[in-house]
Design an enzyme around this catalytic site. Structure first.
Site, PDB file in Angstrom:
ATOM      1  N   ASN A   9       0.871  -1.175   0.000  1.00 10.43           N
ATOM      2  CA  ASN A   9       0.000   0.000   0.000  1.00 10.43           C
ATOM      3  C   ASN A   9       0.907   1.223   0.000  1.00 10.43           C
ATOM      4  OD1 ASN A   9      -1.805   2.050   0.431  1.00 10.43           O
ATOM      5  ND2 ASN A   9      -2.390   1.416   2.516  1.00 10.43           N
ATOM      6  N   LYS A  11       0.105   4.206  -0.183  1.00 12.12           N
ATOM      7  CA  LYS A  11      -0.514   5.394   0.440  1.00 12.12           C
ATOM      8  C   LYS A  11      -0.254   6.598  -0.481  1.00 12.12           C
ATOM      9  CE  LYS A  11      -0.175   3.084   4.830  1.00 12.12           C
ATOM     10  NZ  LYS A  11      -0.116   3.143   6.279  1.00 12.12           N
ATOM     11  N   HIS A  95      -9.500   1.061   5.103  1.00 13.42           N
ATOM     12  CA  HIS A  95      -8.214   1.237   5.807  1.00 13.42           C
ATOM     13  C   HIS A  95      -8.450   2.198   6.986  1.00 13.42           C
ATOM     14  CE1 HIS A  95      -4.093   2.379   6.676  1.00 13.42           C
ATOM     15  NE2 HIS A  95      -3.708   1.296   6.008  1.00 13.42           N
ATOM     16  N   GLU A  97      -6.822   4.592   8.028  1.00 12.12           N
ATOM     17  CA  GLU A  97      -6.595   6.013   7.703  1.00 12.12           C
ATOM     18  C   GLU A  97      -7.817   6.598   7.001  1.00 12.12           C
ATOM     19  OE1 GLU A  97      -2.879   5.358   5.662  1.00 12.12           O
ATOM     20  OE2 GLU A  97      -1.960   4.778   7.569  1.00 12.12           O
ATOM     21  N   GLU A 167      -5.167  -5.099  10.777  1.00  4.05           N
ATOM     22  CA  GLU A 167      -4.115  -4.113  11.008  1.00  4.05           C
ATOM     23  C   GLU A 167      -4.358  -3.399  12.339  1.00  4.05           C
ATOM     24  OE1 GLU A 167      -2.232  -2.736   7.027  1.00  4.05           O
ATOM     25  OE2 GLU A 167      -3.826  -1.385   7.590  1.00  4.05           O
ATOM     26  N   GLY A 173       2.931   1.985  10.742  1.00  2.00           N
ATOM     27  CA  GLY A 173       3.938   3.026  10.555  1.00  2.00           C
ATOM     28  C   GLY A 173       4.706   3.378  11.813  1.00  2.00           C
ATOM     29  N   SER A 213       3.779  -2.464  10.233  1.00  2.00           N
ATOM     30  CA  SER A 213       5.243  -2.553  10.348  1.00  2.00           C
ATOM     31  C   SER A 213       5.789  -3.918   9.918  1.00  2.00           C
ATOM     32  CB  SER A 213       5.690  -2.190  11.777  1.00  2.00           C
ATOM     33  OG  SER A 213       5.304  -0.860  12.087  1.00  2.00           O
TER      34      SER A 213
HETATM   35  O1  LIG Z   1      -1.704  -0.555   4.629  1.00  2.00           O
HETATM   36  C1  LIG Z   1      -0.657  -0.730   5.239  1.00  2.00           C
HETATM   37  C2  LIG Z   1      -0.561  -0.490   6.651  1.00  2.00           C
HETATM   38  O2  LIG Z   1      -1.149   0.699   7.027  1.00  2.00           O
HETATM   39  C3  LIG Z   1       0.764  -0.778   7.285  1.00  2.00           C
HETATM   40  O3  LIG Z   1       1.683   0.276   7.089  1.00  2.00           O
HETATM   41  P1  LIG Z   1       3.207   0.043   7.591  1.00  2.00           P
HETATM   42  O4  LIG Z   1       3.669  -1.232   6.962  1.00  2.00           O
HETATM   43  O5  LIG Z   1       3.949   1.245   7.077  1.00  2.00           O
HETATM   44  O6  LIG Z   1       3.147  -0.045   9.087  1.00  2.00           O
END
Ligand SMILES: O=C[C@H](O)COP(=O)(O)O
Length: 254
Positions: A9, A11, A95, A97, A167, A173, A213
């Site tokens: 992803n 983002k 998601h 977010e 998640e 993150g 993560s």
């Molecule tokens: O969609 C992915 C997640 O929000 C995980 O993000 P991350 O791997 O940067 O912690």
């Protein structure tokens, strides 16, 4: 045996040239789609180009969100039929977010899941608890609620082709990963919930990812767990080498 699925992803990262360079570099290095489903979910404006680059390779392209209506006066939105018209394979829905910053509700996510299915797009449905909820012992109640609402009204035959991404919000993150045992426990709980709602076949076939993560250093342990069928990856999907390492680990686990 469920085939692993690793979805990056991106983002709101990467400019156009960076996105193209990444896709051109990885496309011929993707492990066979017989062993692992390898997906990149990119910003909407890059999707047609990335789909072109990925054509006739084992790389699949996904969107990060979409509206549930096919068309209408919804400024700034992208519709399921528009995504289907450029041959997007997957869409991330719900998601954390999107839920937090764009007020996405469980009802809207449920409609989006239906819209994705009716266009042949595989939904990756996200769920997960906040740190407060975790500390209050509410993780299971939260994911059961979100999964139940997202899947409301669908048939077992439809549910088995979906993907759920667990998640924990506190792990996104932050560099903090749930232990593989904890992640497996919650993914197993989600599978049990799917079984109660849709029966044994759906529970057995639906793929459940862990996200938060995930990196090359922890992917093997996560994938070794019974109920973890892949990962939804943010940061570590932005670099070619770490993305390819994740795919390699998953293909060897298959
Ligand atoms: O969609 C992915 C997640 O929000 C995980 O993000 P991350 O791997 O940067 O912690």
């Amino acid at each position: 045996m469920r085939k692993p699925i690793i979805a990056g992803n991106w983002k709101m990262y990467k400019n156009f040239d960076e996105a193209v360079e990444f896709a051109e570099e990885v496309r011929d290095k993707i492990p066979s789609a017989d062993k692992v489903d390898s997906v990149i979910c990119a910003p909407a404006i890059y999707l047609p180009t990335l789909v072109d680059i990925a054509t006739e390779t084992d790389l699949a392209i996904g969107a990060q969100n979409m509206h549930y209506e096919n068309e209408g006066a919804f400024t700034g939105e992208v519709s399921p039929s528009q995504l289907a018209s450029i041959y997007v394979d997957y869409v991330i829905l719900g998601h954390s977010e999107r839920r937090e910053y764009f007020n996405e509700t469980d009802e809207a996510i449920n409609k989006k899941v239906g819209a994705a299915l009716s266009h042949g797009i595989v939904p990756i449905i996200c769920c997960g608890e906040t740190l407060e909820e975790k500390e209050a012992g509410k993780t299971e109640a939260k994911v059961v609620y979100q999964v139940t609402k997202a899947l409301e009204g669908f048939k077992s035959e439809e549910v088995k082709h979906m993907v759920i991404a667990y998640e924990p919000i506190w792990a996104i993150g932050t560099g903090k990963t749930a232990t593989a045992e904890d992640a497996n426990h919650v993914c197993g709980f989600i599978r049990k919930t799917v079984g109660q709602l849709f029966g044994h076949d759906a529970a057995n076939e639906i793929r459940i990812q862990y996200g938060g993560s995930v990196k090359p250093e922890n992917i093997e342990e996560l994938l070794s767990k019974e109920h973890i069928d892949g990962a939804l990856v943010g940061g570590a999907s932005l670099e070619v080498s770490s993305y390819l390492k994740l795919l390699e680990a998953a293909s060897q686990n298959a």
